[in-house]
Design a protein around this motif. Sequence first.
Motif, PDB file in Angstrom:
ATOM      1  N   GLY A  93      68.051   5.873   7.314  1.00 31.37           N
ATOM      2  CA  GLY A  93      68.987   6.527   6.517  1.00 31.37           C
ATOM      3  C   GLY A  93      68.591   7.969   6.054  1.00 31.37           C
ATOM      4  N   GLY A  94      67.881   8.596   6.718  1.00 35.15           N
ATOM      5  CA  GLY A  94      67.428   9.877   6.166  1.00 35.15           C
ATOM      6  C   GLY A  94      66.587  10.714   7.189  1.00 35.15           C
ATOM      7  N   PHE A  95      66.688  11.996   7.091  1.00 36.91           N
ATOM      8  CA  PHE A  95      65.730  12.892   8.071  1.00 36.91           C
ATOM      9  C   PHE A  95      64.429  12.789   7.695  1.00 36.91           C
ATOM     10  CE2 PHE A  95      69.631  14.382   9.558  1.00 36.91           C
ATOM     11  CZ  PHE A  95      69.789  14.823  10.696  1.00 36.91           C
ATOM     12  N   ALA A  96      64.077  12.776   6.194  1.00 35.39           N
ATOM     13  CA  ALA A  96      62.953  12.888   5.574  1.00 35.39           C
ATOM     14  C   ALA A  96      61.971  11.735   5.800  1.00 35.39           C
ATOM     15  CB  ALA A  96      62.776  13.301   4.165  1.00 35.39           C
ATOM     16  N   LYS A  97      62.522  10.353   5.553  1.00 36.09           N
ATOM     17  CA  LYS A  97      62.081   9.245   5.747  1.00 36.09           C
ATOM     18  C   LYS A  97      61.756   8.923   7.273  1.00 36.09           C
ATOM     19  CE  LYS A  97      64.375   6.748   1.946  1.00 36.09           C
ATOM     20  NZ  LYS A  97      65.280   5.712   1.623  1.00 36.09           N
ATOM     21  N   ALA A  98      62.637   9.372   8.043  1.00 33.30           N
ATOM     22  CA  ALA A  98      62.244   9.210   9.475  1.00 33.30           C
ATOM     23  C   ALA A  98      60.966  10.254   9.938  1.00 33.30           C
ATOM     24  CB  ALA A  98      63.289   9.874  10.404  1.00 33.30           C
ATOM     25  N   ALA A  99      61.199  11.308   9.481  1.00 30.71           N
ATOM     26  CA  ALA A  99      60.004  12.242   9.857  1.00 30.71           C
ATOM     27  C   ALA A  99      58.697  11.735   9.253  1.00 30.71           C
ATOM     28  CB  ALA A  99      60.105  13.737   9.247  1.00 30.71           C
ATOM     29  N   ASP A 100      58.538  10.973   7.915  1.00 26.10           N
ATOM     30  CA  ASP A 100      57.343  10.448   7.581  1.00 26.10           C
ATOM     31  C   ASP A 100      56.934   9.229   8.285  1.00 26.10           C
ATOM     32  OD1 ASP A 100      57.296  12.152   5.390  1.00 26.10           O
ATOM     33  OD2 ASP A 100      58.204  11.079   3.998  1.00 26.10           O
ATOM     34  N   SER A 101      57.994   8.412   8.795  1.00 27.67           N
ATOM     35  CA  SER A 101      57.841   7.066   9.687  1.00 27.67           C
ATOM     36  C   SER A 101      57.083   7.672  10.827  1.00 27.67           C
ATOM     37  CB  SER A 101      58.782   6.286   9.946  1.00 27.67           C
ATOM     38  OG  SER A 101      58.933   5.487  10.641  1.00 27.67           O
ATOM     39  N   LEU A 102      57.635   8.517  11.506  1.00 27.52           N
ATOM     40  CA  LEU A 102      57.295   8.988  12.813  1.00 27.52           C
ATOM     41  C   LEU A 102      56.044  10.055  12.768  1.00 27.52           C
ATOM     42  CD1 LEU A 102      60.538   9.635  14.343  1.00 27.52           C
ATOM     43  CD2 LEU A 102      59.057   7.734  14.931  1.00 27.52           C
ATOM     44  N   LEU A 128      55.939  13.262  11.808  1.00 23.70           N
ATOM     45  CA  LEU A 128      56.438  14.517  12.482  1.00 23.70           C
ATOM     46  C   LEU A 128      56.772  15.429  11.138  1.00 23.70           C
ATOM     47  CD1 LEU A 128      58.700  13.188  15.158  1.00 23.70           C
ATOM     48  CD2 LEU A 128      56.422  14.424  15.627  1.00 23.70           C
ATOM     49  N   PRO A 129      56.574  16.989  11.493  1.00 27.56           N
ATOM     50  CA  PRO A 129      57.188  17.801  10.376  1.00 27.56           C
ATOM     51  C   PRO A 129      58.814  17.526  10.426  1.00 27.56           C
ATOM     52  CG  PRO A 129      55.818  18.834  12.169  1.00 27.56           C
ATOM     53  CD  PRO A 129      56.087  17.571  12.490  1.00 27.56           C
ATOM     54  N   ARG A 130      59.293  17.706   9.153  1.00 28.60           N
ATOM     55  CA  ARG A 130      60.578  17.321   8.804  1.00 28.60           C
ATOM     56  C   ARG A 130      61.565  18.457   9.587  1.00 28.60           C
ATOM     57  NH1 ARG A 130      60.887  15.589   2.373  1.00 28.60           N
ATOM     58  NH2 ARG A 130      59.049  13.912   2.874  1.00 28.60           N
ATOM     59  N   ALA A 131      61.005  19.672   9.740  1.00 35.35           N
ATOM     60  CA  ALA A 131      61.668  20.554  10.595  1.00 35.35           C
ATOM     61  C   ALA A 131      61.958  20.190  11.952  1.00 35.35           C
ATOM     62  CB  ALA A 131      61.251  21.954  10.420  1.00 35.35           C
ATOM     63  N   SER A 132      60.784  19.542  12.651  1.00 36.22           N
ATOM     64  CA  SER A 132      60.993  19.226  14.005  1.00 36.22           C
ATOM     65  C   SER A 132      62.062  18.145  14.051  1.00 36.22           C
ATOM     66  CB  SER A 132      59.503  18.722  14.465  1.00 36.22           C
ATOM     67  OG  SER A 132      58.771  19.627  14.384  1.00 36.22           O
ATOM     68  N   VAL A 133      62.051  17.330  13.310  1.00 44.02           N
ATOM     69  CA  VAL A 133      63.239  16.037  13.167  1.00 44.02           C
ATOM     70  C   VAL A 133      64.440  16.833  13.379  1.00 44.02           C
ATOM     71  CG1 VAL A 133      64.215  14.228  12.136  1.00 44.02           C
ATOM     72  CG2 VAL A 133      61.884  14.390  12.284  1.00 44.02           C
ATOM     73  N   THR A 134      64.877  17.591  12.603  1.00 42.72           N
ATOM     74  CA  THR A 134      66.185  18.421  12.549  1.00 42.72           C
ATOM     75  C   THR A 134      66.455  19.213  13.911  1.00 42.72           C
ATOM     76  OG1 THR A 134      65.835  18.797  10.214  1.00 42.72           O
ATOM     77  CG2 THR A 134      67.530  20.027  11.164  1.00 42.72           C
ATOM     78  N   ILE A 135      65.340  19.770  14.290  1.00 39.95           N
ATOM     79  CA  ILE A 135      65.483  20.586  15.671  1.00 39.95           C
ATOM     80  C   ILE A 135      65.874  19.403  16.692  1.00 39.95           C
ATOM     81  CG2 ILE A 135      64.337  21.747  17.273  1.00 39.95           C
ATOM     82  CD1 ILE A 135      62.920  23.271  15.043  1.00 39.95           C
ATOM     83  N   MET A 141      65.476  10.029  21.435  1.00 36.27           N
ATOM     84  CA  MET A 141      66.216   8.759  20.922  1.00 36.27           C
ATOM     85  C   MET A 141      65.225   7.892  19.881  1.00 36.27           C
ATOM     86  SD  MET A 141      67.349   7.228  24.916  1.00 36.27           S
ATOM     87  CE  MET A 141      68.370   7.850  25.862  1.00 36.27           C
ATOM     88  N   ARG A 142      64.300   7.997  20.080  1.00 32.44           N
ATOM     89  CA  ARG A 142      63.104   7.502  19.048  1.00 32.44           C
ATOM     90  C   ARG A 142      63.415   8.205  17.644  1.00 32.44           C
ATOM     91  NH1 ARG A 142      59.149   7.530  23.509  1.00 32.44           N
ATOM     92  NH2 ARG A 142      58.795   5.522  24.232  1.00 32.44           N
ATOM     93  N   VAL A 143      63.608   9.463  17.731  1.00 33.01           N
ATOM     94  CA  VAL A 143      63.738  10.307  16.441  1.00 33.01           C
ATOM     95  C   VAL A 143      65.074   9.807  15.996  1.00 33.01           C
ATOM     96  CG1 VAL A 143      64.143  12.213  15.275  1.00 33.01           C
ATOM     97  CG2 VAL A 143      62.291  12.252  17.007  1.00 33.01           C
ATOM     98  N   PHE A 144      66.283   9.786  16.803  1.00 29.77           N
ATOM     99  CA  PHE A 144      67.450   9.412  16.502  1.00 29.77           C
ATOM    100  C   PHE A 144      67.667   7.983  15.828  1.00 29.77           C
ATOM    101  CE2 PHE A 144      71.711   7.422  17.689  1.00 29.77           C
ATOM    102  CZ  PHE A 144      72.375   7.984  16.516  1.00 29.77           C
ATOM    103  N   THR A 145      67.213   7.012  16.453  1.00 30.24           N
ATOM    104  CA  THR A 145      67.173   5.598  15.974  1.00 30.24           C
ATOM    105  C   THR A 145      66.322   5.456  14.902  1.00 30.24           C
ATOM    106  OG1 THR A 145      65.156   5.120  17.250  1.00 30.24           O
ATOM    107  CG2 THR A 145      67.193   4.712  18.038  1.00 30.24           C
ATOM    108  N   ARG A 146      65.153   6.200  14.203  1.00 32.75           N
ATOM    109  CA  ARG A 146      64.601   5.935  13.264  1.00 32.75           C
ATOM    110  C   ARG A 146      65.355   6.586  11.678  1.00 32.75           C
ATOM    111  NH1 ARG A 146      62.817   2.429  12.239  1.00 32.75           N
ATOM    112  NH2 ARG A 146      61.227   2.998  10.800  1.00 32.75           N
ATOM    113  N   ILE A 147      66.252   7.939  12.421  1.00 33.34           N
ATOM    114  CA  ILE A 147      66.996   8.413  11.177  1.00 33.34           C
ATOM    115  C   ILE A 147      68.030   7.293  10.648  1.00 33.34           C
ATOM    116  CG2 ILE A 147      68.679  10.213  10.815  1.00 33.34           C
ATOM    117  CD1 ILE A 147      66.990  12.175  12.519  1.00 33.34           C
ATOM    118  N   VAL A 148      68.662   6.563  11.699  1.00 27.75           N
ATOM    119  CA  VAL A 148      69.608   5.803  11.544  1.00 27.75           C
ATOM    120  C   VAL A 148      69.186   4.488  10.675  1.00 27.75           C
ATOM    121  CG1 VAL A 148      71.330   4.153  12.370  1.00 27.75           C
ATOM    122  CG2 VAL A 148      71.149   6.500  13.616  1.00 27.75           C
TER     123      VAL A 148
END
Length: 305
Positions: free
Chosen positions: A17-26, A28-35, A7-14
């Motif tokens: 507005g992007g997977f890469a920005k959410a990964a950087d914010s959290l 986390l590796p970008r691949a992990s966010v996608t998984i 849920m935390r990952v999903f809310t940060r993406i929303v």
Amino acid sequence: MDRFHAMRVFTRIVELGGFAKAADSLQLPRASVTIVIKQLEAHLGVQLLQRTTRQVSPTLDGAAYYQRCVGLLADLEEVETQFSSTRQNPRGTLRVDMPSGIGQLIVIPALAQFTERYPHIELEIGLNDRPVDLIREGVDCVLRAGLPLDDSLVARPLALMDQLTCASPGYLQAHGTPLTIEALEGHRMVEYFSTTSGKRYGLEFERGDRIWPVDLPRRISVNSAAGYLAACTAGYGLVQVPYYHARAHLCEGHLCEVLRDCPPPGLPLTALYPPHRQLSQRVRVFVDWLVTLCARPDSGLQRPA
């Protein structure tokens, strides 16, 4: 799958507005966010996000799920705060944003009091004159001068800042020192304009229980507080600024105050944060500290009597 983590990952993406920005914010590796999102969508059996080459946005199901996630995560943080040591010793990263002048001249010089009291809070401070989108940019709390314009945010009043009217000694030598509002005819001002709203600001004076707007000719307009004051010290005309911003220039003789008996209206200073952050202990203790700081006689926000 850790559903709260998902849920935390999903809310940060929303919000970003992007997977890469959410990964950087959290962090986390970008691949992990996608998984994580693939697992979450598979678990729920719905598509939560629409992906294009330019942006990521929630589907209708994703938007509804986001609203529920925000509430659940806020409730979770509140429960953990109530039953853990973080109530007295909050920890984690707190992202705040404020005008550069307030940050440099008021908040950061006094910040040691806060960091010593709350050593487990890591501060990320943005210094901007532009309004930030708290949700999209992942900011927990902002300080803003002027009346709050976004009713969707929680507003905590901090102070009513004194303002004054100034000009450079060279400008006054060339154009004379106005002693009344009526004597402003023939003078010039530096104009401040907002890049986001397009609004342009003239001068305002308090006389009795009335506010008198005055619009003077200008040769230069600027969109930053530092540039506004720089144009004044360069002799381009009158400005109206918070006392804290002009104090050093007045003491050094780079600026002179005029029309002291008819000051500009006070300028509200407010702390704003999203509704789902009002349960955050980090936000609470920081805003409480700001209230105490702004109430101090030596804060610099009010001119000496």
